[in-house]
Design a protein around this motif. Structure first.
Motif, PDB file in Angstrom:
ATOM      1  N   GLY A   1      47.923  35.745  28.026  1.00 17.47           N
ATOM      2  CA  GLY A   1      48.704  36.976  28.020  1.00 17.47           C
ATOM      3  C   GLY A   1      47.869  38.236  27.863  1.00 17.47           C
ATOM      4  N   ARG A   2      46.755  38.297  28.537  1.00 16.96           N
ATOM      5  CA  ARG A   2      45.880  39.473  28.436  1.00 16.96           C
ATOM      6  C   ARG A   2      46.362  40.652  29.279  1.00 16.96           C
ATOM      7  N   LEU A   3      47.171  40.369  30.289  1.00 20.62           N
ATOM      8  CA  LEU A   3      47.707  41.458  31.110  1.00 20.62           C
ATOM      9  C   LEU A   3      48.849  42.132  30.363  1.00 20.62           C
ATOM     10  N   ALA A   4      48.899  43.450  30.451  1.00 21.83           N
ATOM     11  CA  ALA A   4      49.953  44.206  29.789  1.00 21.83           C
ATOM     12  C   ALA A   4      51.308  43.834  30.371  1.00 21.83           C
ATOM     13  N   ALA A   5      52.305  43.782  29.505  1.00 21.69           N
ATOM     14  CA  ALA A   5      53.670  43.510  29.964  1.00 21.69           C
ATOM     15  C   ALA A   5      54.075  44.591  30.960  1.00 21.69           C
ATOM     16  N   GLY A   6      54.732  44.174  32.017  1.00 23.12           N
ATOM     17  CA  GLY A   6      55.202  45.127  33.018  1.00 23.12           C
ATOM     18  C   GLY A   6      54.159  45.550  34.026  1.00 23.12           C
ATOM     19  N   SER A   7      52.978  44.942  33.996  1.00 25.33           N
ATOM     20  CA  SER A   7      51.915  45.337  34.938  1.00 25.33           C
ATOM     21  C   SER A   7      52.077  44.696  36.313  1.00 25.33           C
ATOM     22  N   GLY A   8      52.960  43.727  36.427  1.00 25.72           N
ATOM     23  CA  GLY A   8      53.148  43.018  37.692  1.00 25.72           C
ATOM     24  C   GLY A   8      53.433  43.926  38.879  1.00 25.72           C
ATOM     25  N   PRO A   9      54.401  44.847  38.792  1.00 19.87           N
ATOM     26  CA  PRO A   9      54.700  45.711  39.941  1.00 19.87           C
ATOM     27  C   PRO A   9      53.518  46.596  40.369  1.00 19.87           C
ATOM     28  N   VAL A  10      52.748  47.093  39.418  1.00 23.88           N
ATOM     29  CA  VAL A  10      51.586  47.931  39.748  1.00 23.88           C
ATOM     30  C   VAL A  10      50.547  47.098  40.496  1.00 23.88           C
ATOM     31  N   LEU A  11      50.283  45.896  40.010  1.00 24.35           N
ATOM     32  CA  LEU A  11      49.293  45.040  40.653  1.00 24.35           C
ATOM     33  C   LEU A  11      49.778  44.570  42.019  1.00 24.35           C
TER      34      LEU A  11
ATOM     35  N   LEU B   1      35.781  45.948  36.858  1.00 25.65           N
ATOM     36  CA  LEU B   1      36.814  45.101  36.261  1.00 25.65           C
ATOM     37  C   LEU B   1      36.419  44.712  34.836  1.00 25.65           C
ATOM     38  N   ALA B   2      35.181  44.296  34.652  1.00 26.31           N
ATOM     39  CA  ALA B   2      34.707  43.872  33.330  1.00 26.31           C
ATOM     40  C   ALA B   2      34.755  45.025  32.325  1.00 26.31           C
ATOM     41  N   GLU B   3      34.392  46.214  32.787  1.00 25.97           N
ATOM     42  CA  GLU B   3      34.407  47.375  31.883  1.00 25.97           C
ATOM     43  C   GLU B   3      35.820  47.674  31.393  1.00 25.97           C
ATOM     44  N   ARG B   4      36.756  47.719  32.328  1.00 27.84           N
ATOM     45  CA  ARG B   4      38.147  48.000  31.944  1.00 27.84           C
ATOM     46  C   ARG B   4      38.709  46.862  31.100  1.00 27.84           C
ATOM     47  N   GLY B   5      38.398  45.626  31.499  1.00 25.26           N
ATOM     48  CA  GLY B   5      38.875  44.482  30.743  1.00 25.26           C
ATOM     49  C   GLY B   5      38.295  44.441  29.348  1.00 25.26           C
ATOM     50  N   GLY B   6      37.034  44.850  29.219  1.00 26.85           N
ATOM     51  CA  GLY B   6      36.396  44.892  27.912  1.00 26.85           C
ATOM     52  C   GLY B   6      37.068  45.869  26.966  1.00 26.85           C
ATOM     53  N   ASN B   7      37.801  46.800  27.524  1.00 33.49           N
ATOM     54  CA  ASN B   7      38.579  47.748  26.723  1.00 33.49           C
ATOM     55  C   ASN B   7      40.047  47.326  26.640  1.00 33.49           C
ATOM     56  N   ASP B   8      40.299  46.040  26.846  1.00 35.00           N
ATOM     57  CA  ASP B   8      41.636  45.446  26.796  1.00 35.00           C
ATOM     58  C   ASP B   8      42.610  46.063  27.789  1.00 35.00           C
TER      59      ASP B   8
ATOM     60  N   TRP C   1      43.097  44.892  31.134  1.00 38.33           N
ATOM     61  CA  TRP C   1      42.891  43.977  32.249  1.00 38.33           C
ATOM     62  C   TRP C   1      43.723  44.353  33.464  1.00 38.33           C
ATOM     63  N   ALA C   2      44.941  44.816  33.249  1.00 31.06           N
ATOM     64  CA  ALA C   2      45.775  45.233  34.383  1.00 31.06           C
ATOM     65  C   ALA C   2      45.140  46.430  35.083  1.00 31.06           C
ATOM     66  N   GLY C   3      44.657  47.397  34.329  1.00 32.68           N
ATOM     67  CA  GLY C   3      43.977  48.551  34.920  1.00 32.68           C
ATOM     68  C   GLY C   3      42.694  48.137  35.618  1.00 32.68           C
ATOM     69  N   GLY C   4      41.987  47.177  35.027  1.00 33.09           N
ATOM     70  CA  GLY C   4      40.756  46.683  35.643  1.00 33.09           C
ATOM     71  C   GLY C   4      41.021  45.973  36.961  1.00 33.09           C
ATOM     72  N   ILE C   5      42.071  45.161  36.983  1.00 26.36           N
ATOM     73  CA  ILE C   5      42.411  44.463  38.227  1.00 26.36           C
ATOM     74  C   ILE C   5      42.871  45.464  39.276  1.00 26.36           C
ATOM     75  N   ALA C   6      43.662  46.465  38.860  1.00 25.19           N
ATOM     76  CA  ALA C   6      44.120  47.500  39.808  1.00 25.19           C
ATOM     77  C   ALA C   6      42.921  48.250  40.386  1.00 25.19           C
ATOM     78  N   ALA C   7      41.975  48.637  39.526  1.00 19.62           N
ATOM     79  CA  ALA C   7      40.777  49.337  40.001  1.00 19.62           C
ATOM     80  C   ALA C   7      39.938  48.443  40.905  1.00 19.62           C
ATOM     81  N   PHE C   8      39.836  47.171  40.551  1.00 18.10           N
ATOM     82  CA  PHE C   8      39.099  46.216  41.381  1.00 18.10           C
ATOM     83  C   PHE C   8      39.745  46.105  42.761  1.00 18.10           C
TER      84      PHE C   8
END
Length: 162
Positions: free
Chosen positions: A5-15, A101-108, A110-117
């Motif tokens: 559950g590392r992805l923020a709740a509600g991040s599905g539509p953005v991704l 992706l790793a940088e954003r994920g390292g700051n918890d 992960w949804a933003g990191g995947i979106a940026a990736f």
């Protein structure tokens, strides 16, 4: 896949929107993400390769898939491409995308990191598609198989019945 559950709740539509934007550029390429904590001593590269090749329901589209796997135990992220898309991926630019992706994920984030990736991937795949089109413009002749050695001979036509 995000069993912890590392992805923020509600991040599905953005991704999903980011993924769909990418697929408008290169519709045959698709991405999957796996965020896991492997047991100590397991290599994320080996795990990702195994997962990529054993995942169900991918059929022929697997060749155009790209799997990104993050292992929180080892602190590593790897990219595992299908054989059809692999020739279009240049090592350094994709490593930069993984670093983002790793940088954003390292700051918890992960949804933003995947979106940026995915945004970065859209740019990288656009460049690759343009290079491929320039190297092989539509309508250009392509060498085909030698018709005399491309397989079994066609059966002789049967004479028409009178």
């Amino acid at each position: 896949m995000d069993p912890e559950g590392r992805l923020a709740a509600g991040s599905g539509p953005v991704l999903t929107a980011r993924r769909n934007a990418l697929r408008t550029i290169v519709p045959q390429v698709d991405f999957s993400f796996c965020l896991v904590s492997l047991a100590a001593g397991h290599d994320v590269r080996d795990f990702s390769f195994w997962l990529f090749n054993s995942a169900p329901d991918l059929d022929a589209s697997r060749a155009w898939q790209i799997l990104v796997t993050a292992d929180f135990t080892a602190g590593r992220i790897v990219l595992t491409p299908g054989y059809a898309v692999e020739p279009f991926l240049q090592h350094d630019p994709w490593n930069h995308a993984l670093a983002l992706l790793a940088e954003r994920g390292g700051n918890d984030d992960w949804a933003g990191g995947i979106a940026a990736f995915l945004d970065r991937a859209r740019g990288l795949l656009s460049i690759a598609a343009a290079r491929a089109a320039a190297a092989d413009p539509p309508g250009s002749p392509r060498p085909g198989p030698d018709p005399e050695s491309s397989g079994p001979a066609a059966p002789e036509p049967k004479p028409a019945a009178s």
